[in-house]
Design an enzyme around this catalytic site. Structure first.
Site, PDB file in Angstrom:
ATOM      1  N   ASP A 182       1.101   3.845   2.788  1.00  0.00           N
ATOM      2  CA  ASP A 182       1.615   3.377   4.085  1.00  0.00           C
ATOM      3  C   ASP A 182       3.136   3.210   4.103  1.00  0.00           C
ATOM      4  O   ASP A 182       3.808   3.581   5.073  1.00  0.00           O
ATOM      5  CB  ASP A 182       0.982   2.032   4.451  1.00  0.00           C
ATOM      6  CG  ASP A 182      -0.466   2.150   4.887  1.00  0.00           C
ATOM      7  OD1 ASP A 182      -0.939   3.291   5.012  1.00  0.00           O
ATOM      8  OD2 ASP A 182      -1.112   1.101   5.093  1.00  0.00           O
ATOM      9  N   THR A 183       3.689   2.612   3.049  1.00  0.00           N
ATOM     10  CA  THR A 183       5.085   2.134   3.165  1.00  0.00           C
ATOM     11  C   THR A 183       6.012   2.531   2.020  1.00  0.00           C
ATOM     12  O   THR A 183       7.213   2.212   2.071  1.00  0.00           O
ATOM     13  CB  THR A 183       5.100   0.586   3.270  1.00  0.00           C
ATOM     14  OG1 THR A 183       4.590   0.030   2.041  1.00  0.00           O
ATOM     15  CG2 THR A 183       4.275   0.101   4.442  1.00  0.00           C
ATOM     16  N   ARG A 184       5.496   3.186   0.968  1.00  0.00           N
ATOM     17  CA  ARG A 184       6.349   3.455  -0.195  1.00  0.00           C
ATOM     18  C   ARG A 184       7.616   4.217   0.182  1.00  0.00           C
ATOM     19  O   ARG A 184       8.719   3.905  -0.283  1.00  0.00           O
ATOM     20  CB  ARG A 184       5.578   4.235  -1.252  1.00  0.00           C
ATOM     21  CG  ARG A 184       6.425   4.530  -2.495  1.00  0.00           C
ATOM     22  CD  ARG A 184       5.693   5.426  -3.485  1.00  0.00           C
ATOM     23  NE  ARG A 184       4.478   4.818  -3.972  1.00  0.00           N
ATOM     24  CZ  ARG A 184       4.407   3.923  -4.950  1.00  0.00           C
ATOM     25  NH1 ARG A 184       5.524   3.510  -5.508  1.00  0.00           N
ATOM     26  NH2 ARG A 184       3.263   3.439  -5.335  1.00  0.00           N
ATOM     27  N   ARG A 208       0.869  -1.185   0.000  1.00  0.00           N
ATOM     28  CA  ARG A 208       0.000   0.000   0.000  1.00  0.00           C
ATOM     29  C   ARG A 208       0.898   1.225   0.000  1.00  0.00           C
ATOM     30  O   ARG A 208       1.611   1.493   0.967  1.00  0.00           O
ATOM     31  CB  ARG A 208      -0.886  -0.006   1.253  1.00  0.00           C
ATOM     32  CG  ARG A 208      -1.869   1.170   1.310  1.00  0.00           C
ATOM     33  CD  ARG A 208      -2.984   0.971   0.292  1.00  0.00           C
ATOM     34  NE  ARG A 208      -4.105   1.855   0.535  1.00  0.00           N
ATOM     35  CZ  ARG A 208      -4.341   2.992  -0.135  1.00  0.00           C
ATOM     36  NH1 ARG A 208      -3.492   3.405  -1.077  1.00  0.00           N
ATOM     37  NH2 ARG A 208      -5.409   3.716   0.135  1.00  0.00           N
ATOM     38  N   GLY A 209       0.901   1.938  -1.140  1.00  0.00           N
ATOM     39  CA  GLY A 209       1.844   3.027  -1.328  1.00  0.00           C
ATOM     40  C   GLY A 209       1.804   4.092  -0.254  1.00  0.00           C
ATOM     41  O   GLY A 209       2.851   4.541   0.236  1.00  0.00           O
ATOM     42  N   GLU A 247      -4.502  -7.316  -6.617  1.00  0.00           N
ATOM     43  CA  GLU A 247      -3.130  -7.824  -6.734  1.00  0.00           C
ATOM     44  C   GLU A 247      -2.970  -9.107  -5.937  1.00  0.00           C
ATOM     45  O   GLU A 247      -2.402 -10.101  -6.405  1.00  0.00           O
ATOM     46  CB  GLU A 247      -2.134  -6.779  -6.203  1.00  0.00           C
ATOM     47  CG  GLU A 247      -1.527  -5.890  -7.239  1.00  0.00           C
ATOM     48  CD  GLU A 247      -0.446  -4.988  -6.652  1.00  0.00           C
ATOM     49  OE1 GLU A 247      -0.033  -4.064  -7.356  1.00  0.00           O
ATOM     50  OE2 GLU A 247      -0.027  -5.211  -5.503  1.00  0.00           O
ATOM     51  N   GLY A 270      -7.989   3.488 -11.126  1.00  0.00           N
ATOM     52  CA  GLY A 270      -9.102   2.563 -11.164  1.00  0.00           C
ATOM     53  C   GLY A 270      -8.961   1.448 -10.159  1.00  0.00           C
ATOM     54  O   GLY A 270      -7.993   1.358  -9.407  1.00  0.00           O
TER      55      GLY A 270
END
Length: 762
Positions: A29-31, A26-27, A93, A59
């Site tokens: 949160d942790t990217r 999840r970008g 995903e 989307g």
């Protein structure tokens, strides 16, 4: 049942893919923190990692490019964080990743970063809130939600990594990367370059290993040095190790020499249990807990280059206690080591055939599978020299690579004089572990006795007090020699001969060559030119124990009467002629002395009328002097207690055979075509003792005789005691016997109960 080796390629060894690792996260949160740090560490380890750098998700459905990236990855790392479930993109995903796990054997590693695994598995906490929000979305039906929940539950139940168990993020990432590397090592095929001919052995080994069964099995891979045992073991390990929970490949000989058995044992335990330095002093302590843990795992152990049983006793003491389905492979030159294990199947590695030999040599000499134009014939010469030994083919190929043809020719000529040092030293490792009697037996066979009848060799070596039975068995077990049956034209039987690889014979002969620069001070002699020089110049010494001379290689030799005087310890003398060639040894002034320690005396076309008057035959086991000029062997009675074979065939001037009354072990006598021999008379008493004593434990006796006229055989038999104890005779060979012969035998034919064959020859 499908082959274990074919199943490997379709399951545990995946086809080549574009990416090693796919990161699902999840970008928001942790990217910018954990995921970027993990990606950076993987990249520094040269792990090809896919990370979606699009910060804005477009989307709900993931893009075709992302789907392809997931499918093209060996491993997917799912980084579950607080808001992972709030992203439909992430959930789709996840769903795709689990499909790849199911249908494409993709490895999935869940990572829980600042989230309790139970929240993910049961969809509680922030995950419950996310699904409450998803339920309000009119675009989503209940089936979709249930698929996502099932995917979360499945992924969270896999073995993974929880940040709550770590105090620092760096340690957390370090262990994740280590796990990824281990799993990728299992996924990528283990390749050994330059392998030739091994594929043909897989089917047979597959039937021995039975990878599909749950019992514990041991496979021994046995053969001579350099024959490819380690290469085969490495190839098997590479193809099979991914199917086991624990695995270890140990070179026992090298590592025990470098580090000792304690370190070796510790390495085995640590490798199988995937922990470091479990028991630094393993052989001195009990480690029952480690043994119990290993017993719960399916493990694959390869113990390579095992030279003594003592080195692996602690390692494999409890083989039966290994986990169900475990396999142990042991490579060794000593077959006896393998016999210590129950249910151990033994695979003997054979020499490469000519086609595979040429290919392996060419790969090392030319970098391609065929010889370069103009090098075909000389390459075939190298192949003939190596006789299918892979190590020799590789060593010589590398030594000759990029060198001109003249250098090749020089090197091949040099090999006729001295062996290659690297090959010779490798073969000599096992020789150094033999005791003095076993070494003597090996050198006798290499220098004097190769190809001879096993029974004769044993009798000869026993007479030399070399403990032949046990010694030959040890040499067979250690792959120094082998049994090679051959057809005995006279006996009309298949006989067990003792053979060895050409390189081993060369190694043995080089050991003798190193005894002295002067041939006359070496224990065994076989080169005709050296022997000729020694005999002509009287250069022999008490060191010489055996001589084998093909007289045709030097032509006629004219020697002095004392040519053998200084060779007081000579126990083997074999002077012969190659078929169809001539060349003889002459003594114009007679022969005054020959060693009384001779156990074997073979002298074809012996030129004198008798042996020296000083000759003592007490130690003789075999006396073979066919086509000789002998009239008699000696005067008087000799104590022939050790004599087993007397072969005087075609000695046309022979008028007398010696008194054989003390030859109680005689089991063969050949007198065919001894035209001048009138009758047996008093000399026939030996066969009576022979039949009575020796034949009880022997397979057959050959008695062959032929005379100039038809009456002589009858007179010969009728005036002798050859059949006094004829019930023990098994084979009778005669040449053109007259019809009246059987009627004149001094014993009724019905008593010849053991005769299995009467053969007559025209």
């Amino acid at each position: 049942m499908s082959s274990a080796f074919s199943s490997v390629s379709s399951s545990s060894v995946a086809p080549q893919k574009k990416y090693d690792v796919f990161l699902s996260f999840r970008g928001d949160d942790t990217r910018r923190n954990f995921t970027s740090h993990l990606y950076d560490t993987l990249s520094r380890k040269k792990v090809e990692t896919f990370i979606d750098n699009n910060e804005l998700e477009k989307g709900d459905e993931i893009s075709p490019a992302l789907i392809k990236a997931i499918e093209e990855s060996h491993v997917s790392i799912i980084i579950f964080s607080e808001n992972y479930a709030s992203s439909k993109w992430c959930l789709n995903e996840l769903k795709k990743i689990l499909q790849c796990k199911k249908y494409m054997q993709q490895i999935v590693i869940p990572v829980f970063y600042n989230i309790d695994p139970s929240h993910v598995r049961k969809q509680t906490g922030s995950y419950e809130q996310a699904f409450t929000k998803h339920m309000r979305d009119l675009k989503l039906n209940n089936d979709k939600l249930q698929e996502w929940k099932a995917a979360l539950a499945e992924a969270a139940s896999l073995v993974g990594w929880d940040f709550q168990n770590y105090s620092t993020e760096s340690d957390f990432i370090k262990d994740i990367v280590k796990d990824v590397l281990q799993k990728l090592n299992l996924r990528y095929p283990y390749e050994i370059k330059g392998i030739v001919g091994i594929e043909k052995t897989y089917e047979q080994i597959d039937s021995m290993l039975k990878i599909w069964s749950n019992d514990v099995r041991v496979l021994g891979i046995w053969g001579m040095g350099g024959i490819g045992k380690t290469t085969l073991a490495k190839t098997l390990y590479g193809k099979l190790y991914s199917q086991f929970e624990g695995r270890c490949f140990l070179n026992v000989m090298d590592e025990s020499k470098k580090h000792g058995l304690d370190v070796l044992y510790n390495k085995l335990l640590s490798s199988l249990l995937e922990e470091e330095n479990l028991h630094p002093y393993a052989s001195y302590i009990e480690s029952p807990f480690s043994v119990r843990r290993i017993a719960r795992k399916k493990v694959f152990i390869v113990l390579d280059s095992v030279d003594t049983l003592e080195k692996i006793e602690d390692l494999i003491l409890n083989i039966d206690g290994l986990g169900a389905g475990s396999r142990v492979i042991i490579t060794t030159r000593d077959k006896h080591i393998l016999s210590q294990f129950s249910n151990c199947e033994i695979y003997e590695v054979k020499e490469l055939n000519n086609h595979d030999s040429l290919q392996l040599f060419s790969l090392n000499a030319f970098g391609e599978k065929q010889p370069k134009i103009g090098y075909e014939d000389i390459s075939e010469s190298v192949i003939a020299y190596c006789r299918g030994n892979p190590l020799a083919l590789k060593v010589l190929g590398k030594n000759l690579r990029s060198r001109g043809k003249k250098v090749w020719e020089d090197e091949l000529k040099k090999l006729e004089m001295i062996p290659n040092g690297e090959i010779n030293n490798m073969l000599k490792l096992s020789y150094d572990n033999l005791d003095i009697f076993q070494k003597d037996i090996f050198l006798d066979i290499a220098c004097l006795l190769r190809g001879d009848n096993k029974i004769f060799v044993i009798h000869f070596l026993e007479a030399c007090e070399f403990f032949a039975e046990s010694g030959i068995e040890v040499l067979l077990d250690k792959a120094f020699i082998q049994i090679k049956p051959y057809w005995h034209s006279f006996a009309k039987l298949e006989i067990d001969g003792l053979d060895m690889h050409d390189l081993l014979q060369e190694m043995g002969r080089e050991i003798v060559n190193q005894e002295s620069k002067e041939p006359g001070k070496r224990s065994r002699l076989w080169r005709a030119e050296e022997i000729s020089d020694i005999l002509k110049e009287n250069k022999g010494t008490e060191v010489v124990e055996g001589i084998i001379l093909d007289s045709t290689e030097v032509g006629d030799l004219y020697l002095k009467s004392d040519s053998f005087r200084r060779m007081t310890n000579l126990r083997y003398l074999n002077i012969y002629e190659s078929d169809g060639s001539t060349g003889n040894v002459y003594f114009p002034d007679g022969l005054e002395w020959i060693s009384d320690k001779l156990r074997y005396l073979r002298w074809k076309r012996y030129c004198l009328e008798s042996l020296p008057s000083t000759f003592c035959a007490e130690m003789l086991v075999e006396l073979c002097m066919n086509q000789s000029k002998l009239k008699k062997l000696w005067d008087g009675v000799q104590n022939l207690v050790n004599l087993r074979v007397l072969w005087l065939e075609s000695s046309k001037d022979l008028i007398e055979i010696p008194d054989l009354s003390r030859a109680i072990n005689l089991d063969r006598i050949h007198l065919s075509e001894c035209e001048s021999l009138p009758k047996c008379g008093k000399y026939a008493s030996a066969p009576m003792a022979l039949l009575h004593v020796s034949l009880i434990h022997l397979t057959f006796l050959k008695f062959a005789t032929s005379f100039a006229n038809s009456e002589t055989p009858c007179e010969f038999f009728a005036n002798s005691d050859f059949f006094a104890n004829g019930e023990f005779l098994e084979v009778l060979l005669m040449t053109s016997p007259p019809a009246s012969l059987m009627a004149k035998l001094p014993v009724p034919f019905s008593l010849l109960a053991r005769i299995s064959r009467i053969a007559t020859f025209l």
